[in-house]
Design a protein around this motif. Structure first.
Motif, PDB file in Angstrom:
ATOM      1  N   GLY A 194       0.807  -1.214   0.000  1.00  0.00           N
ATOM      2  CA  GLY A 194       0.000   0.000   0.000  1.00  0.00           C
ATOM      3  C   GLY A 194       0.839   1.262   0.000  1.00  0.00           C
ATOM      4  O   GLY A 194       2.060   1.239   0.158  1.00  0.00           O
ATOM      5  N   GLY A 195       0.164   2.407  -0.167  1.00  0.00           N
ATOM      6  CA  GLY A 195       0.856   3.680  -0.183  1.00  0.00           C
ATOM      7  C   GLY A 195       1.671   3.862  -1.441  1.00  0.00           C
ATOM      8  O   GLY A 195       1.270   3.464  -2.534  1.00  0.00           O
ATOM      9  N   HIS A 196       2.846   4.465  -1.291  1.00  0.00           N
ATOM     10  CA  HIS A 196       3.729   4.666  -2.430  1.00  0.00           C
ATOM     11  C   HIS A 196       4.471   3.389  -2.776  1.00  0.00           C
ATOM     12  O   HIS A 196       4.817   2.604  -1.900  1.00  0.00           O
ATOM     13  N   SER A 197       4.717   3.197  -4.057  1.00  0.00           N
ATOM     14  CA  SER A 197       5.544   2.081  -4.495  1.00  0.00           C
ATOM     15  C   SER A 197       6.532   2.587  -5.537  1.00  0.00           C
ATOM     16  O   SER A 197       6.304   3.608  -6.194  1.00  0.00           O
ATOM     17  N   SER A 219     -11.567  -2.885  -4.439  1.00  0.00           N
ATOM     18  CA  SER A 219     -10.381  -3.039  -5.271  1.00  0.00           C
ATOM     19  C   SER A 219      -9.470  -1.855  -4.986  1.00  0.00           C
ATOM     20  O   SER A 219      -9.905  -0.839  -4.428  1.00  0.00           O
ATOM     21  N   VAL A 220      -8.220  -1.964  -5.369  1.00  0.00           N
ATOM     22  CA  VAL A 220      -7.255  -0.897  -5.106  1.00  0.00           C
ATOM     23  C   VAL A 220      -6.478  -0.618  -6.385  1.00  0.00           C
ATOM     24  O   VAL A 220      -5.889  -1.529  -6.977  1.00  0.00           O
ATOM     25  N   ARG A 221      -6.479   0.635  -6.788  1.00  0.00           N
ATOM     26  CA  ARG A 221      -5.725   1.054  -7.976  1.00  0.00           C
ATOM     27  C   ARG A 221      -4.330   1.509  -7.580  1.00  0.00           C
ATOM     28  O   ARG A 221      -4.128   2.078  -6.514  1.00  0.00           O
ATOM     29  N   ASN A 222      -3.378   1.296  -8.466  1.00  0.00           N
ATOM     30  CA  ASN A 222      -2.043   1.849  -8.302  1.00  0.00           C
ATOM     31  C   ASN A 222      -1.943   3.040  -9.247  1.00  0.00           C
ATOM     32  O   ASN A 222      -1.511   2.913 -10.393  1.00  0.00           O
ATOM     33  N   ASP A 223      -2.378   4.188  -8.763  1.00  0.00           N
ATOM     34  CA  ASP A 223      -2.517   5.378  -9.599  1.00  0.00           C
ATOM     35  C   ASP A 223      -1.146   5.989  -9.878  1.00  0.00           C
ATOM     36  O   ASP A 223      -0.444   6.400  -8.946  1.00  0.00           O
ATOM     37  N   PHE A 240       5.784   9.082  -7.526  1.00  0.00           N
ATOM     38  CA  PHE A 240       5.746   7.640  -7.294  1.00  0.00           C
ATOM     39  C   PHE A 240       4.305   7.154  -7.484  1.00  0.00           C
ATOM     40  O   PHE A 240       3.362   7.859  -7.112  1.00  0.00           O
ATOM     41  N   PRO A 241       4.095   5.958  -8.039  1.00  0.00           N
ATOM     42  CA  PRO A 241       2.734   5.399  -8.050  1.00  0.00           C
ATOM     43  C   PRO A 241       2.199   5.296  -6.626  1.00  0.00           C
ATOM     44  O   PRO A 241       2.950   5.043  -5.680  1.00  0.00           O
TER      45      PRO A 241
END
Length: 481
Positions: A244-247, A337-341, A349-350
Protein backbone atom coordinates in the motif's frame (compact mmCIF):
# COMPACT_ATOMS: atom_id res chain seq x y z
CA UNK A 1 24.79 -2.55 14.77
CA UNK A 2 22.74 -5.73 15.17
CA UNK A 3 19.00 -5.12 15.64
CA UNK A 4 18.01 -5.82 19.26
CA UNK A 5 15.72 -8.69 18.26
CA UNK A 6 14.26 -9.90 15.00
CA UNK A 7 10.47 -9.87 15.13
CA UNK A 8 8.59 -12.10 12.72
CA UNK A 9 5.91 -9.50 12.06
CA UNK A 10 6.56 -5.84 11.34
CA UNK A 11 3.37 -3.78 11.29
CA UNK A 12 3.77 -1.34 8.43
CA UNK A 13 3.93 2.41 8.86
CA UNK A 14 0.82 3.72 7.12
CA UNK A 15 -0.62 7.06 6.17
CA UNK A 16 -0.61 10.04 8.48
CA UNK A 17 -1.43 8.48 11.88
CA UNK A 18 -3.20 5.41 10.47
CA UNK A 19 -0.29 3.58 12.08
CA UNK A 20 -1.05 5.40 15.28
CA UNK A 21 0.50 4.91 18.69
CA UNK A 22 -2.47 2.78 19.72
CA UNK A 23 -1.95 0.35 16.85
CA UNK A 24 1.83 0.21 17.25
CA UNK A 25 1.55 -0.29 20.99
CA UNK A 26 -0.81 -3.23 20.56
CA UNK A 27 1.56 -4.96 18.11
CA UNK A 28 4.64 -4.24 20.22
CA UNK A 29 3.28 -5.49 23.49
CA UNK A 30 2.53 -8.79 21.75
CA UNK A 31 6.19 -9.31 20.92
CA UNK A 32 6.44 -7.95 17.39
CA UNK A 33 7.51 -4.64 15.88
CA UNK A 34 4.82 -1.99 16.11
CA UNK A 35 5.58 0.99 13.88
CA UNK A 36 4.17 4.50 14.08
CA UNK A 37 3.95 6.53 10.91
CA UNK A 38 6.43 9.39 11.23
CA UNK A 39 4.84 11.47 8.49
CA UNK A 40 3.47 14.86 9.58
CA UNK A 41 3.52 14.17 13.31
CA UNK A 42 4.08 17.87 13.93
CA UNK A 43 0.71 18.58 12.34
CA UNK A 44 -0.93 15.62 14.05
CA UNK A 45 0.14 16.94 17.44
CA UNK A 46 -0.95 20.50 16.65
CA UNK A 47 -4.39 19.40 15.48
CA UNK A 48 -5.02 16.90 18.26
CA UNK A 49 -4.15 19.56 20.81
CA UNK A 50 -6.54 21.99 19.12
CA UNK A 51 -9.22 19.31 19.43
CA UNK A 52 -8.68 19.38 23.19
CA UNK A 53 -6.51 16.23 23.49
CA UNK A 54 -9.37 13.82 24.29
CA UNK A 55 -8.26 11.42 27.01
CA UNK A 56 -5.29 13.59 27.91
CA UNK A 57 -2.83 11.20 26.26
CA UNK A 58 -0.73 13.84 24.54
CA UNK A 59 -0.44 15.96 27.65
CA UNK A 60 0.66 12.87 29.55
CA UNK A 61 3.36 12.26 26.95
CA UNK A 62 4.46 15.90 27.00
CA UNK A 63 4.95 15.68 30.75
CA UNK A 64 7.68 13.14 30.00
CA UNK A 65 9.43 15.25 27.35
CA UNK A 66 13.05 15.97 28.38
CA UNK A 67 12.65 19.74 28.00
CA UNK A 68 9.62 20.90 30.04
CA UNK A 69 10.01 24.43 28.70
CA UNK A 70 9.80 23.29 25.08
CA UNK A 71 6.79 21.10 25.78
CA UNK A 72 5.06 24.00 27.51
CA UNK A 73 5.68 26.30 24.54
CA UNK A 74 3.97 23.79 22.25
CA UNK A 75 1.04 23.44 24.66
CA UNK A 76 0.66 27.20 24.99
CA UNK A 77 0.65 27.58 21.23
CA UNK A 78 -1.82 24.86 20.26
CA UNK A 79 -3.80 23.38 23.15
CA UNK A 80 -7.45 24.42 23.38
CA UNK A 81 -9.30 23.33 26.51
CA UNK A 82 -12.46 21.58 25.34
CA UNK A 83 -11.36 21.72 21.70
CA UNK A 84 -12.06 24.10 18.83
CA UNK A 85 -15.42 25.84 18.68
CA UNK A 86 -17.69 24.28 16.09
CA UNK A 87 -16.89 25.50 12.59
CA UNK A 88 -13.45 26.87 13.40
CA UNK A 89 -10.63 25.73 11.10
CA UNK A 90 -7.40 24.37 12.51
CA UNK A 91 -4.81 27.10 12.91
CA UNK A 92 -1.79 26.63 10.64
CA UNK A 93 1.55 25.47 11.98
CA UNK A 94 5.05 26.34 10.81
CA UNK A 95 6.37 24.32 7.90
CA UNK A 96 9.67 22.47 7.90
CA UNK A 97 12.14 23.71 5.32
CA UNK A 98 15.87 23.33 4.70
CA UNK A 99 16.41 26.10 7.26
CA UNK A 100 13.29 25.88 9.45
CA UNK A 101 12.22 28.16 12.26
CA UNK A 102 12.81 27.13 15.86
CA UNK A 103 9.04 26.91 16.30
CA UNK A 104 8.79 24.35 13.46
CA UNK A 105 11.64 22.24 14.85
CA UNK A 106 10.22 22.24 18.38
CA UNK A 107 6.78 21.13 17.20
CA UNK A 108 8.36 18.32 15.19
CA UNK A 109 10.56 17.16 18.07
CA UNK A 110 7.66 17.12 20.51
CA UNK A 111 5.22 15.54 18.04
CA UNK A 112 7.49 12.64 17.15
CA UNK A 113 8.47 12.14 20.78
CA UNK A 114 4.83 11.98 21.90
CA UNK A 115 3.77 9.38 19.31
CA UNK A 116 6.70 7.05 20.05
CA UNK A 117 6.47 7.56 23.82
CA UNK A 118 2.79 6.63 23.84
CA UNK A 119 3.47 3.58 21.67
CA UNK A 120 6.12 2.42 24.16
CA UNK A 121 4.16 3.19 27.30
CA UNK A 122 3.49 0.33 29.70
CA UNK A 123 5.41 -2.55 28.08
CA UNK A 124 8.94 -3.57 27.08
CA UNK A 125 8.26 -4.39 23.42
CA UNK A 126 9.96 -2.84 20.41
CA UNK A 127 8.64 0.25 18.64
CA UNK A 128 9.71 1.64 15.29
CA UNK A 129 9.00 4.79 13.30
CA UNK A 130 8.50 4.87 9.54
CA UNK A 131 9.93 7.87 7.69
CA UNK A 132 9.92 8.87 4.02
CA UNK A 133 13.03 9.88 2.13
CA UNK A 134 10.74 12.01 -0.05
CA UNK A 135 9.97 14.19 3.00
CA UNK A 136 13.60 15.09 3.59
CA UNK A 137 13.18 18.37 5.41
CA UNK A 138 11.38 16.58 8.24
CA UNK A 139 13.82 13.69 8.61
CA UNK A 140 16.30 15.16 11.10
CA UNK A 141 13.78 16.56 13.58
CA UNK A 142 11.49 13.52 13.30
CA UNK A 143 14.41 11.19 13.94
CA UNK A 144 15.69 13.15 16.92
CA UNK A 145 12.22 13.43 18.43
CA UNK A 146 11.71 9.67 18.11
CA UNK A 147 15.14 8.97 19.62
CA UNK A 148 14.31 11.17 22.60
CA UNK A 149 11.46 8.73 23.26
CA UNK A 150 13.74 5.67 22.94
CA UNK A 151 12.60 4.42 19.52
CA UNK A 152 14.06 0.99 18.71
CA UNK A 153 13.92 1.00 14.90
CA UNK A 154 13.89 3.66 12.18
CA UNK A 155 12.44 2.42 8.89
CA UNK A 156 13.10 4.61 5.85
CA UNK A 157 11.34 4.25 2.51
CA UNK A 158 10.32 6.20 -0.61
CA UNK A 159 13.89 6.81 -1.72
CA UNK A 160 17.48 5.81 -1.04
CA UNK A 161 18.37 6.39 2.65
CA UNK A 162 22.14 6.78 2.21
CA UNK A 163 22.59 9.23 5.06
CA UNK A 164 20.22 7.82 7.68
CA UNK A 165 22.75 5.48 9.39
CA UNK A 166 25.20 8.35 9.89
CA UNK A 167 22.43 10.62 11.18
CA UNK A 168 21.53 8.01 13.81
CA UNK A 169 25.18 7.66 14.81
CA UNK A 170 25.62 11.41 15.18
CA UNK A 171 22.50 11.94 17.26
CA UNK A 172 23.36 8.97 19.49
CA UNK A 173 26.74 10.58 20.12
CA UNK A 174 25.12 13.93 20.95
CA UNK A 175 26.52 15.52 17.80
CA UNK A 176 24.82 17.67 15.19
CA UNK A 177 23.23 15.68 12.36
CA UNK A 178 23.39 16.70 8.71
CA UNK A 179 21.43 15.68 5.63
CA UNK A 180 21.90 16.50 1.97
CA UNK A 181 18.62 17.81 0.57
CA UNK A 182 17.72 17.10 -3.03
CA UNK A 183 16.91 20.41 -4.70
CA UNK A 184 15.66 20.56 -8.27
CA UNK A 185 17.99 22.56 -10.50
CA UNK A 186 20.62 22.86 -7.76
CA UNK A 187 23.93 24.50 -8.64
CA UNK A 188 25.32 23.83 -5.17
CA UNK A 189 24.91 21.34 -2.35
CA UNK A 190 22.02 22.09 0.01
CA UNK A 191 22.35 20.68 3.53
CA UNK A 192 20.05 20.66 6.53
CA UNK A 193 21.59 20.53 10.00
CA UNK A 194 20.20 19.90 13.46
CA UNK A 195 22.20 20.10 16.68
CA UNK A 196 20.49 18.41 19.64
CA UNK A 197 22.41 20.60 22.11
CA UNK A 198 21.16 23.78 20.44
CA UNK A 199 17.56 22.79 21.06
CA UNK A 200 17.74 20.88 24.34
CA UNK A 201 20.92 22.13 26.03
CA UNK A 202 21.30 20.65 29.50
CA UNK A 203 17.98 18.82 29.06
CA UNK A 204 19.47 16.53 26.39
CA UNK A 205 19.47 12.95 27.78
CA UNK A 206 21.77 10.14 26.62
CA UNK A 207 20.36 8.77 23.37
CA UNK A 208 20.24 5.15 22.24
CA UNK A 209 21.08 4.48 18.61
CA UNK A 210 18.08 2.69 17.02
CA UNK A 211 18.45 0.05 14.34
CA UNK A 212 17.92 1.26 10.77
CA UNK A 213 15.88 -0.70 8.22
CA UNK A 214 15.98 0.49 4.62
CA UNK A 215 12.81 -0.20 2.63
CA UNK A 216 13.92 -1.29 -0.84
CA UNK A 217 12.25 -2.80 -3.89
CA UNK A 218 15.26 -4.44 -5.56
CA UNK A 219 18.33 -6.45 -4.60
CA UNK A 220 20.49 -3.97 -6.51
CA UNK A 221 19.68 -1.24 -4.03
CA UNK A 222 20.20 -3.55 -1.06
CA UNK A 223 23.64 -4.54 -2.39
CA UNK A 224 24.56 -0.91 -2.98
CA UNK A 225 23.64 0.19 0.54
CA UNK A 226 25.29 -2.82 2.18
CA UNK A 227 28.69 -2.43 0.53
CA UNK A 228 29.78 0.69 2.42
CA UNK A 229 29.81 0.94 6.22
CA UNK A 230 29.01 4.65 6.01
CA UNK A 231 25.61 4.03 4.39
CA UNK A 232 24.92 0.44 5.49
CA UNK A 233 21.60 -0.07 7.30
CA UNK A 234 20.99 -2.80 9.87
CA UNK A 235 18.58 -4.67 7.64
CA UNK A 236 16.06 -4.37 4.82
CA UNK A 237 12.36 -4.49 4.18
CA UNK A 238 12.03 -5.79 0.61
CA UNK A 239 8.77 -4.33 -0.62
CA UNK A 240 6.93 -5.59 -3.68
CA UNK A 241 4.69 -3.43 -5.90
CA UNK A 242 1.45 -4.68 -4.28
CA UNK A 243 2.22 -2.92 -0.99
CA UNK A 244 0.00 0.00 0.00
CA UNK A 245 0.86 3.68 -0.18
CA UNK A 246 3.73 4.67 -2.43
CA UNK A 247 5.54 2.08 -4.49
CA UNK A 248 8.63 2.26 -6.67
CA UNK A 249 7.86 2.81 -10.36
CA UNK A 250 8.56 -0.07 -12.77
CA UNK A 251 12.08 -0.31 -14.13
CA UNK A 252 12.49 0.95 -17.67
CA UNK A 253 9.83 2.69 -19.70
CA UNK A 254 6.50 2.82 -17.89
CA UNK A 255 3.56 1.11 -19.53
CA UNK A 256 0.01 1.00 -18.22
CA UNK A 257 -2.58 -1.76 -18.20
CA UNK A 258 -6.24 -1.42 -19.19
CA UNK A 259 -7.08 0.19 -15.83
CA UNK A 260 -4.26 2.70 -16.13
CA UNK A 261 -2.04 1.03 -13.52
CA UNK A 262 1.71 0.63 -14.07
CA UNK A 263 2.74 -2.77 -15.37
CA UNK A 264 5.43 -4.58 -13.39
CA UNK A 265 7.50 -7.46 -14.73
CA UNK A 266 10.34 -9.79 -13.87
CA UNK A 267 12.83 -6.91 -13.70
CA UNK A 268 10.86 -5.49 -10.79
CA UNK A 269 11.24 -8.61 -8.65
CA UNK A 270 14.02 -8.66 -6.08
CA UNK A 271 16.47 -11.54 -6.16
CA UNK A 272 16.17 -12.64 -2.55
CA UNK A 273 19.29 -14.79 -2.71
CA UNK A 274 21.29 -11.66 -3.52
CA UNK A 275 19.59 -9.76 -0.70
CA UNK A 276 20.58 -12.58 1.64
CA UNK A 277 24.19 -12.33 0.39
CA UNK A 278 24.46 -8.92 2.03
CA UNK A 279 24.51 -10.73 5.36
CA UNK A 280 21.86 -8.43 6.77
CA UNK A 281 18.42 -9.55 7.98
CA UNK A 282 15.49 -8.81 5.71
CA UNK A 283 11.71 -8.89 5.85
CA UNK A 284 9.33 -9.24 2.88
CA UNK A 285 6.47 -6.82 2.27
CA UNK A 286 3.66 -6.46 -0.24
CA UNK A 287 1.47 -9.55 -0.65
CA UNK A 288 2.45 -11.15 2.67
CA UNK A 289 -0.93 -11.10 4.40
CA UNK A 290 -1.54 -14.82 5.03
CA UNK A 291 0.02 -17.48 7.26
CA UNK A 292 1.18 -19.28 4.13
CA UNK A 293 3.09 -16.22 2.92
CA UNK A 294 4.67 -15.80 6.36
CA UNK A 295 5.87 -19.40 6.24
CA UNK A 296 7.18 -18.95 2.68
CA UNK A 297 9.12 -15.85 3.71
CA UNK A 298 10.78 -17.69 6.57
CA UNK A 299 11.56 -20.61 4.26
CA UNK A 300 13.55 -18.40 1.85
CA UNK A 301 15.63 -16.95 4.66
CA UNK A 302 13.68 -13.82 5.56
CA UNK A 303 13.43 -12.84 9.22
CA UNK A 304 9.71 -12.34 8.69
CA UNK A 305 7.26 -10.08 6.91
CA UNK A 306 5.92 -6.55 7.03
CA UNK A 307 2.13 -6.32 6.86
CA UNK A 308 0.04 -3.18 6.49
CA UNK A 309 -3.53 -3.50 5.24
CA UNK A 310 -4.62 -6.14 7.78
CA UNK A 311 -3.71 -3.68 10.53
CA UNK A 312 -5.16 -0.64 8.73
CA UNK A 313 -8.50 -2.47 8.89
CA UNK A 314 -8.08 -3.61 12.51
CA UNK A 315 -10.02 -2.08 15.39
CA UNK A 316 -6.95 -0.22 16.75
CA UNK A 317 -6.15 1.45 13.43
CA UNK A 318 -6.09 5.23 13.29
CA UNK A 319 -8.30 5.17 10.20
CA UNK A 320 -11.57 7.04 10.65
CA UNK A 321 -14.21 4.52 11.82
CA UNK A 322 -16.67 5.34 9.04
CA UNK A 323 -14.00 4.87 6.36
CA UNK A 324 -12.81 1.62 7.91
CA UNK A 325 -16.36 0.30 8.06
CA UNK A 326 -16.98 1.24 4.43
CA UNK A 327 -13.85 -0.65 3.40
CA UNK A 328 -14.95 -3.69 5.42
CA UNK A 329 -18.44 -3.54 3.88
CA UNK A 330 -16.98 -3.36 0.38
CA UNK A 331 -14.64 -6.22 1.23
CA UNK A 332 -17.61 -8.33 2.35
CA UNK A 333 -19.48 -7.49 -0.86
CA UNK A 334 -16.38 -8.39 -2.88
CA UNK A 335 -16.46 -4.93 -4.46
CA UNK A 336 -13.27 -3.57 -2.89
CA UNK A 337 -10.38 -3.04 -5.27
CA UNK A 338 -7.26 -0.90 -5.11
CA UNK A 339 -5.73 1.05 -7.98
CA UNK A 340 -2.04 1.85 -8.30
CA UNK A 341 -2.52 5.38 -9.60
CA UNK A 342 0.58 6.64 -11.44
CA UNK A 343 -0.53 10.30 -11.18
CA UNK A 344 -2.17 10.77 -7.77
CA UNK A 345 0.92 11.44 -5.67
CA UNK A 346 2.78 14.75 -6.02
CA UNK A 347 6.00 12.75 -5.50
CA UNK A 348 5.76 11.09 -8.92
CA UNK A 349 5.75 7.64 -7.29
CA UNK A 350 2.73 5.40 -8.05
CA UNK A 351 0.27 5.52 -5.15
CA UNK A 352 -2.39 2.99 -4.17
CA UNK A 353 -5.91 4.43 -3.98
CA UNK A 354 -9.00 2.56 -2.80
CA UNK A 355 -12.24 3.75 -4.45
CA UNK A 356 -14.46 4.95 -1.61
CA UNK A 357 -17.55 7.10 -2.05
CA UNK A 358 -17.02 10.72 -1.02
CA UNK A 359 -13.22 10.59 -1.28
CA UNK A 360 -10.74 11.97 -3.81
CA UNK A 361 -10.92 8.65 -5.66
CA UNK A 362 -14.21 9.92 -7.12
CA UNK A 363 -13.75 12.25 -10.13
CA UNK A 364 -16.52 14.60 -9.01
CA UNK A 365 -15.00 14.98 -5.53
CA UNK A 366 -11.54 15.56 -7.00
CA UNK A 367 -12.91 18.09 -9.49
CA UNK A 368 -14.84 20.03 -6.84
CA UNK A 369 -11.81 20.62 -4.61
CA UNK A 370 -10.03 23.94 -4.95
CA UNK A 371 -6.35 23.28 -5.54
CA UNK A 372 -4.34 24.54 -2.59
CA UNK A 373 -1.09 23.49 -0.90
CA UNK A 374 -1.17 24.76 2.66
CA UNK A 375 0.51 21.84 4.46
CA UNK A 376 3.36 21.20 2.07
CA UNK A 377 4.85 17.94 3.34
CA UNK A 378 5.34 16.71 -0.24
CA UNK A 379 6.63 19.98 -1.63
CA UNK A 380 9.88 19.78 -3.57
CA UNK A 381 12.55 22.44 -3.07
CA UNK A 382 13.78 24.03 -6.29
CA UNK A 383 16.59 26.50 -6.88
CA UNK A 384 15.83 29.75 -8.67
CA UNK A 385 18.30 31.37 -11.09
CA UNK A 386 19.37 33.75 -8.31
CA UNK A 387 20.26 30.80 -6.05
CA UNK A 388 17.30 31.16 -3.70
CA UNK A 389 15.06 28.17 -2.97
CA UNK A 390 11.31 27.89 -3.51
CA UNK A 391 9.04 25.02 -2.51
CA UNK A 392 6.51 23.76 -5.01
CA UNK A 393 3.93 21.00 -5.26
CA UNK A 394 2.19 19.83 -8.46
CA UNK A 395 -1.06 19.43 -6.48
CA UNK A 396 -1.03 23.18 -5.78
CA UNK A 397 -2.74 25.77 -7.97
CA UNK A 398 -1.46 25.31 -11.50
CA UNK A 399 -0.50 28.96 -11.94
CA UNK A 400 1.39 28.93 -8.64
CA UNK A 401 3.28 25.78 -9.57
CA UNK A 402 4.25 27.17 -12.97
CA UNK A 403 5.26 30.50 -11.42
CA UNK A 404 7.74 28.59 -9.29
CA UNK A 405 9.31 26.98 -12.35
CA UNK A 406 7.25 23.78 -12.60
CA UNK A 407 5.80 22.35 -15.79
CA UNK A 408 2.03 22.53 -16.22
CA UNK A 409 1.88 18.95 -17.46
CA UNK A 410 3.15 17.71 -14.11
CA UNK A 411 -0.02 18.96 -12.38
CA UNK A 412 -2.45 16.69 -14.26
CA UNK A 413 -4.21 14.23 -11.97
CA UNK A 414 -2.22 15.18 -8.88
CA UNK A 415 -4.09 14.94 -5.60
CA UNK A 416 -3.41 16.81 -2.36
CA UNK A 417 -2.42 13.78 -0.31
CA UNK A 418 -1.36 15.86 2.70
CA UNK A 419 -4.81 17.24 3.38
CA UNK A 420 -6.50 13.99 2.33
CA UNK A 421 -4.43 11.79 4.64
CA UNK A 422 -5.17 14.10 7.58
CA UNK A 423 -8.85 13.68 6.73
CA UNK A 424 -8.40 9.88 6.77
CA UNK A 425 -7.82 10.01 10.54
CA UNK A 426 -10.41 12.62 11.46
CA UNK A 427 -8.04 15.61 11.39
CA UNK A 428 -9.11 17.09 8.06
CA UNK A 429 -9.12 20.84 7.64
CA UNK A 430 -12.40 22.76 7.66
CA UNK A 431 -12.14 25.78 5.39
CA UNK A 432 -13.53 29.18 6.33
CA UNK A 433 -16.28 28.76 3.73
CA UNK A 434 -17.38 25.51 5.38
CA UNK A 435 -15.68 23.17 2.89
CA UNK A 436 -14.34 20.03 4.58
CA UNK A 437 -11.24 18.45 3.08
CA UNK A 438 -12.09 15.00 1.63
CA UNK A 439 -10.14 11.84 2.38
CA UNK A 440 -8.12 9.58 0.05
CA UNK A 441 -7.75 6.03 1.31
CA UNK A 442 -4.73 3.89 0.52
CA UNK A 443 -4.48 0.12 0.99
CA UNK A 444 -2.32 -2.63 -0.46
CA UNK A 445 -3.52 -4.52 -3.51
CA UNK A 446 -3.21 -7.86 -1.72
CA UNK A 447 -6.63 -8.36 -0.11
CA UNK A 448 -6.44 -12.16 0.22
CA UNK A 449 -5.64 -12.14 3.93
CA UNK A 450 -8.26 -9.50 4.70
CA UNK A 451 -10.94 -11.58 2.99
CA UNK A 452 -10.08 -14.66 5.06
CA UNK A 453 -9.98 -12.66 8.29
CA UNK A 454 -13.37 -11.19 7.52
CA UNK A 455 -14.84 -14.65 7.10
CA UNK A 456 -13.36 -15.57 10.48
CA UNK A 457 -14.43 -12.28 12.10
CA UNK A 458 -17.50 -10.92 10.25
CA UNK A 459 -17.84 -7.98 12.66
CA UNK A 460 -14.21 -6.93 12.23
CA UNK A 461 -10.99 -7.99 13.90
CA UNK A 462 -8.52 -6.75 16.44
CA UNK A 463 -4.77 -6.42 16.06
CA UNK A 464 -4.29 -9.43 18.33
CA UNK A 465 -6.61 -11.57 16.21
CA UNK A 466 -4.73 -10.57 13.05
CA UNK A 467 -1.38 -11.43 14.64
CA UNK A 468 -2.57 -14.78 15.98
CA UNK A 469 -3.91 -15.74 12.56
CA UNK A 470 -0.77 -14.64 10.68
CA UNK A 471 1.35 -16.77 13.01
CA UNK A 472 -0.74 -19.91 12.66
CA UNK A 473 1.70 -22.80 12.61
CA UNK A 474 4.73 -20.54 13.19
CA UNK A 475 6.76 -20.61 16.39
CA UNK A 476 6.79 -17.40 18.43
CA UNK A 477 3.07 -16.70 18.46
CA UNK A 478 2.03 -13.37 19.86
CA UNK A 479 1.36 -12.75 23.51
CA UNK A 480 1.24 -9.82 25.90
CA UNK A 481 4.55 -8.53 27.17
Amino acid sequence: MTPPTRPIIIQGGMGIAVSSWRLAREVSRRGHLGVVSGTALDGVLARRLQDGDPGGHLRRALEAFPSPAMAQRVLDRYFLEGGRPEGRPYRPHSRLTISPSREAIELSLVGNFAEVWLAKEGHDGLVGINLLEKVQTATASATLGAMLAGVDYVLMGAGVPRETPRLLNDFAAGRAGHLTIEVTGATRVHRASLDPVTYLGDDLPPLKRPACLAIVSLHVLASYLARDEEIRPDGFVVEGPRAGGHSAPPRGRMSLDALGDPVYGAKDEADLAKVAQTGLPFWLAGGCSTPERVAEALAVGAAGVQVGSLFALAAESGLRPDLRQQLLDDLADDTLSVRNDPLASPTGFPFKVAPVEGTLSQPDVYGARERICDLGYLRVPAERPDGSVVYRCPADRVDMYVKKGGQEGDTVGRKCLCNALFADVGLGQLRKDGYAEPAAVTLGQDLEGAKVLQRLHPDGWTTGEALDWLLTGVGGASGDR
